[in-house]
Design an enzyme around this catalytic site. Structure first.
Site, short mmCIF file in Angstrom:
data_model
loop_
_atom_site.label_atom_id
_atom_site.label_comp_id
_atom_site.label_asym_id
_atom_site.label_seq_id
_atom_site.Cartn_x
_atom_site.Cartn_y
_atom_site.Cartn_z
N CYS A 43 0.82 -1.22 0.00
CA CYS A 43 0.00 0.00 0.00
C CYS A 43 0.86 1.26 0.00
CB CYS A 43 -0.93 -0.02 1.20
SG CYS A 43 -1.87 1.51 1.34
N CYS A 48 -1.28 1.51 -3.35
CA CYS A 48 -2.32 2.55 -3.19
C CYS A 48 -1.78 3.97 -3.14
CB CYS A 48 -3.10 2.32 -1.90
SG CYS A 48 -3.42 0.62 -1.50
N LYS A 51 0.36 5.20 -6.20
CA LYS A 51 -0.60 5.17 -7.32
C LYS A 51 -1.52 6.39 -7.27
CE LYS A 51 -4.44 3.86 -6.72
NZ LYS A 51 -4.89 2.51 -6.57
N TYR A 179 -8.04 -3.92 -11.90
CA TYR A 179 -7.80 -2.66 -11.20
C TYR A 179 -6.52 -1.98 -11.71
CZ TYR A 179 -10.95 -3.59 -7.13
OH TYR A 179 -11.99 -3.82 -6.30
N GLU A 183 -6.17 1.40 -13.92
CA GLU A 183 -5.67 2.61 -13.24
C GLU A 183 -4.43 3.16 -13.94
OE1 GLU A 183 -7.38 1.95 -8.72
OE2 GLU A 183 -5.29 1.45 -9.08
N HIS A 437 -27.81 20.16 -2.87
CA HIS A 437 -27.84 20.72 -4.22
C HIS A 437 -26.90 21.91 -4.35
CE1 HIS A 437 -29.66 21.57 -8.08
NE2 HIS A 437 -29.79 22.84 -7.72
N GLU A 442 -26.51 14.11 -5.26
CA GLU A 442 -27.95 14.23 -5.02
C GLU A 442 -28.75 13.26 -5.90
OE1 GLU A 442 -29.93 17.97 -6.28
OE2 GLU A 442 -28.03 18.49 -7.22
P1 NDP Z 1 -7.11 -8.23 -11.12
O1 NDP Z 1 -7.38 -9.57 -10.60
O2 NDP Z 1 -7.96 -7.10 -10.71
O3 NDP Z 1 -7.13 -8.27 -12.71
C1 NDP Z 1 -6.35 -9.18 -13.42
C2 NDP Z 1 -6.62 -8.99 -14.90
O4 NDP Z 1 -5.73 -9.81 -15.64
C3 NDP Z 1 -8.02 -9.39 -15.29
O5 NDP Z 1 -8.50 -8.48 -16.25
C4 NDP Z 1 -7.83 -10.78 -15.88
O6 NDP Z 1 -8.74 -11.09 -16.88
C5 NDP Z 1 -6.46 -10.65 -16.49
N1 NDP Z 1 -5.76 -11.94 -16.58
C6 NDP Z 1 -5.53 -12.81 -15.57
N2 NDP Z 1 -4.81 -13.86 -16.02
C7 NDP Z 1 -4.59 -13.64 -17.33
C8 NDP Z 1 -3.90 -14.36 -18.34
N3 NDP Z 1 -3.30 -15.52 -18.09
N4 NDP Z 1 -3.86 -13.84 -19.58
C9 NDP Z 1 -4.47 -12.66 -19.85
N5 NDP Z 1 -5.15 -11.94 -18.94
C10 NDP Z 1 -5.19 -12.42 -17.69
O7 NDP Z 1 -5.57 -7.96 -10.80
P2 NDP Z 1 -4.72 -6.64 -10.68
O8 NDP Z 1 -3.32 -7.08 -10.90
O9 NDP Z 1 -5.25 -5.55 -11.51
O10 NDP Z 1 -4.91 -6.24 -9.15
C11 NDP Z 1 -4.73 -7.20 -8.13
C12 NDP Z 1 -5.60 -6.89 -6.95
O11 NDP Z 1 -5.06 -5.80 -6.23
C13 NDP Z 1 -7.01 -6.45 -7.29
O12 NDP Z 1 -7.87 -7.51 -7.55
C14 NDP Z 1 -7.40 -5.68 -6.07
O13 NDP Z 1 -7.86 -6.57 -5.10
C15 NDP Z 1 -6.09 -5.05 -5.64
N6 NDP Z 1 -6.01 -3.64 -6.09
C16 NDP Z 1 -6.90 -2.74 -5.63
C17 NDP Z 1 -6.87 -1.43 -6.02
C18 NDP Z 1 -7.88 -0.47 -5.50
O14 NDP Z 1 -8.50 -0.76 -4.48
N7 NDP Z 1 -8.12 0.65 -6.18
C19 NDP Z 1 -5.87 -0.95 -6.97
C20 NDP Z 1 -4.98 -1.98 -7.42
C21 NDP Z 1 -5.05 -3.27 -6.98
P3 NDP Z 1 -10.16 -11.82 -16.58
O15 NDP Z 1 -11.06 -10.75 -16.09
O16 NDP Z 1 -10.54 -12.35 -17.91
O17 NDP Z 1 -9.87 -12.87 -15.57
#
Ligand code: NDP
Length: 460
Positions: A43, A48, A51, A179, A183, A437, A442
């Site tokens: 974080c 977080c 970022k 995510y 982002e 407002h 709202e």
């Molecule tokens: P996520 O799990 O959110 O997303 C992973 C992405 O990668 C998905 O779109 C998934 O596709 C794709 N993917 C997974 N495996 C493959 C593959 N073999 N080939 C191609 N595409 C693939 O992971 P992130 O790394 O973005 O983030 C990890 C976690 O960190 C988040 O889930 C969240 O919990 C946390 N986080 C939170 C934030 C916040 O609160 N703002 C900010 C950043 C991270 P598909 O959908 O098809 O599975």
């Protein structure tokens, strides 16, 4: 003489580990925390916090455009990446220092080095020898997962490196639709980098409400991000002019930086969990019960290493619940239901509760309230930016079971909506709340007309 050197040994000084260690130490327990990198964890150091600074930095281009509509002339605005990175790093160092001081003030001992379990009560820290502990807490978090089957993957970076790029690239290709991918797409695009997102699925942000997903993808494209769906990167080749990225749809892209954000994995490597008999799931996460206890009686785990809900505030609450239970005689569990989250995409998302699809699956009949409109702030911009607000209501009880916002301040608004939803409030109660407002928020209390999704007719 005490049976063990410590009452509690925590491995990992991130959000969950630090909270648990501080609370335990404040109860009078003898506590040590081992950390192999910098104190603060994902974080603070590479997640977080940095970022959010990057999001702030990148939003200025959009603010400048808005400002023009209000009569401002902004000439010669330019962005200095190294200057920004230096400021960001200064602030991260300050925050990490606060974490260290908080641990010290609570009376916990900080041990620098990689720790591994030798047995259920013995921990060895690189270069520091072995110590014993009555209780052990694993709070090592997660780390980026990189695929092995992409040719030239060594030319790609993960989010870890994205925070420390020596220069701002001209062209970036981002793999993933979660995510982190979304982002960083907003960040780079906002900073003027030619940005392409390549995602395997039919839409980004799986798990979020379908209207939200479609809306965000559309708005990101309006702002300049190229979103390529149904495609995956198969190869990255390094040439003189930069990187060439080949995709499954036979498309090739040129880039200076290729960022992979395909998910994160629990960080358990080299921890000696097998030696201590701690069981892992198929995905490598530490398996725990509602009290975050592993199958080994004196070992617990909190945060991303358990792969429950991988969010900082969740890790903190899990760590606090552990400390309350074990050091204050106050058995506490954290309720993982209805946890709000925000995606700091551009535009950002705030979301809590069920998506429309999940609510239909759970409750059968649901009422949907949905609006898309142009935020007042953008009235003088000659664009077509829209925000979206959606309420999902269980028709049988009138309870609001989901709230989804895409637009300026969505992440701020959703915290308040989360209180109302967690309390089990009804749509009638939202309606009885007088509007503030003129605000975007709202809309949440003035939505009266039920929305019938195309194709569902009155049967919805
Ligand atoms: P996520 O799990 O959110 O997303 C992973 C992405 O990668 C998905 O779109 C998934 O596709 C794709 N993917 C997974 N495996 C493959 C593959 N073999 N080939 C191609 N595409 C693939 O992971 P992130 O790394 O973005 O983030 C990890 C976690 O960190 C988040 O889930 C969240 O919990 C946390 N986080 C939170 C934030 C916040 O609160 N703002 C900010 C950043 C991270 P598909 O959908 O098809 O599975």
């Amino acid at each position: 003489m005490a049976k063990y050197d410590y009452d509690l040994f925590v491995i990992g000084a991130g959000s969950g580990g630090v909270r648990a260690a501080r609370l335990a130490a404040m109860s009078g327990a003898k506590v040590a925390v081992a950390e192999e990198h910098r104190v603060g964890g994902t974080c603070v150091i590479r997640g977080c916090v940095p970022k959010k600074f990057m999001v702030y930095a990148s939003e200025f281009a959009h603010h400048f455009k808005t400002a023009k509509g209000y009569g401002w002339t902004i000439e010669g605005a330019s962005f200095d990446w190294p200057a920004f990175i230096a400021e960001k790093d200064k602030e991260i160092a300050r925050l990490s220092g606060i974490y260290v001081r908080n641990l010290q003030n609570a009376g916990a001992e900080l041990v620098h080095g990689k720790a591994r379990l030798v047995d259920a009560h013995t921990v060895e820290v690189d270069g520091k020898g072995r110590v014993t502990a009555d209780k052990i807490l694993i709070a090592t978090g997660g780390r980026p997962w990189m695929p092995k089957d992409v040719v030239g993957i060594e030319h790609a970076i993960s989010s870890n490196e994205a925070f420390q790029l020596p220069a701002l690239p001209k062209r970036v290709v981002i793999a993933g639709g979660g995510y982190i991918a979304v982002e960083f797409a907003g960040i780079f695009n906002g900073l003027g980098v030619e940005t392409t997102l390549v995602h395997r699925g039919p839409n980004i942000l799986r798990g979020f409400d379908d209207d939200v997903r479609a809306h965000v993808a559309e708005e990101m494209e309006k702002r300049g991000v190229k979103v390529r769906l149904g495609s995956q990167i198969t190869e990255i080749a390094k040439g003189e002019g930069g990187l060439t990225v080949c995709c499954t749809d036979r498309h090739s892209l040129e880039a200076d930086v290729v960022l992979f954000a395909l998910g994160r994995e629990p960080y358990v490597e080299g921890l000696g969990l097998e030696t201590a008999g701690v069981k892992l799931s198929d995905t490598g996460a530490v398996i725990v019960d509602d009290h975050s206890r592993t199958n080994v009686d004196n070992i617990w785990a909190v945060g991303d290493v358990t792969d429950r809900i991988n969010l900082t505030p969740v890790a903190i609450r899990e760590g606090a619940a552990f400390a309350q239970t074990e050091f204050y005689g106050n058995p506490t569990t954290f309720d993982h239901d209805t946890v709000a989250s925000a995606v700091f995409s551009q535009p950002p998302i705030g979301s809590v509760g069920l998506s429309e699809a999940d609510a239909r699956h759970k409750y059968g009949k649901v009422d949907i309230y949905l609006t898309r409109f142009r935020p007042m702030k953008y009235a003088f911009m000659h664009g077509d930016e829209r925000c979206l607000m959606k309420l999902v209501v269980d028709a049988a009880t009138d309870r609001v079971v989901g709230c989804h916002i895409v637009g300026p301040d969505g992440p701020e608004m959703i915290q308040m909506a989360a209180i109302a939803i967690k309390m089990g409030s009804t749509k009638a109660q939202w309606d009885a709340t007088c509007a503030v407002h003129p605000t975007l928020a709202e809309e949440l209390v003035t939505l009266r007309e039920k929305y019938v999704p195309p194709g569902l007719g009155q049967a919805a």
